[in-house]
Write an enzyme that holds these catalytic residues in place. Structure first.
Site: not given
Ligand code: AP5
Ligand code: ZN
Length: 217
Positions: A13, A89, A128, A161, A172
């Site tokens: 994402k 979410r 990452r 992170r 997660r």
């Molecule tokens: P990356 O693009 O960073 O992945 P991502 O989908 O953004 O994954 P996240 O871990 O950020 O998602 P998340 O939903 O767990 O965390 P969030 O910050 O939203 O890619 C990952 C890695 O892979 C990178 O190193 C990249 O280079 C590599 N990569 C990407 N694409 C690739 C490909 N095609 N091929 C190979 N490698 C690739 O949320 C964090 C926390 O915040 C949650 O757990 C929760 O506690 C809280 N939170 C956030 N939003 C909410 C909400 N709406 N409601 C309640 N709690 C929330």
């Molecule tokens: Zn992310």
């Protein structure tokens, strides 16, 4: 363009959303990035959120809905549209988004689910690296920075992170399947859902995303 990216941790994402932002001149709203900003500023909200995030659970709907509402109202770039990353979410978050958009007389164009097997996410998450100030994302193996542990643009240090470890990732993932799975069905019923293979390389995923945005509704 008004779109949502849904996918498990590591689906891509945060890798794809900035490309959408830049190509379509829309705002990129990532609730995870906003919460990490609060943590780095050591606000009361940030300190509470850190515990929840490091446990792999979700912060309360009211908090994230409030953050999105504030951005939609005050971030000028959102006038042109948005890409939501990590929000909604839960089904209550999706319902709140619907009412916010109804008030603004706006409609979603699409909801894209980045689909990938849980097994592939372990290496993505544990490798990452991020540049906290910009949100730029690297990967030790798949997308290394030009200099070890340093951001290509600013030269500032990269960090891992605190929730990017195998144990928290497991939690997660189960949170994602339990609480965000129903959000996918919510949008399928509305006819907005598109599924996309997120195991492909970032450039292939990007090509396929562009096709979704060109497709007639
Ligand atoms: P990356 O693009 O960073 O992945 P991502 O989908 O953004 O994954 P996240 O871990 O950020 O998602 P998340 O939903 O767990 O965390 P969030 O910050 O939203 O890619 C990952 C890695 O892979 C990178 O190193 C990249 O280079 C590599 N990569 C990407 N694409 C690739 C490909 N095609 N091929 C190979 N490698 C690739 O949320 C964090 C926390 O915040 C949650 O757990 C929760 O506690 C809280 N939170 C956030 N939003 C909410 C909400 N709406 N409601 C309640 N709690 C929330
Ligand atoms: Zn992310």
């Amino acid at each position: 363009l008004r779109t949502i990216l849904i996918g498990p941790p590591g689906a891509g994402k945060g890798t794809q959303a900035p490309r959408i932002r830049d190509k379509y001149c829309v705002c990129h709203l990532a609730t995870g990035d906003m919460l990490r900003e609060q943590i780095s500023q050591k606000t009361v909200l940030g300190l509470e959120a850190k515990k929840v995030i490091d446990a792999g659970e979700l912060v309360s709907d009211d908090i994230v809905v409030g953050m999105i509402k504030d951005q939609l109202q005050n971030n000028k770039a959102c006038k042109n549209g948005f890409v939501l990353d990590g929000f909604p979410r839960t089904v209550p978050q999706a319902e709140k988004l619907d009412s916010m958009l109804a008030e603004r007389k706006e409609k979603l164009d699409s909801v894209v689910q980045l689909q990938i097997n849980d097994q592939l996410l372990i290496s993505r998450i544990t490798g990452r690296l991020i540049h906290p100030a910009s949100g730029r994302t690297y990967h030790r193996e798949f997308h290394p920075p030009k200099k070890t542990m340093v951001d290509d643009v600013t030269g500032e240090p990269l960090i891992q992170r605190s929730d990017d470890n195998v144990d928290t990732l497991r939690k997660r993932l189960s949170t994602f399947h339990q609480q965000t799975g129903p959000v996918v069905d919510y949008y399928k019923v509305k006819g907005l859902w598109h599924g996309l293979d997120a195991a492909q390389s970032p450039s292939v995923v990007w090509d396929n995303l562009s096709k979704v945005f060109k497709a007639p509704p």
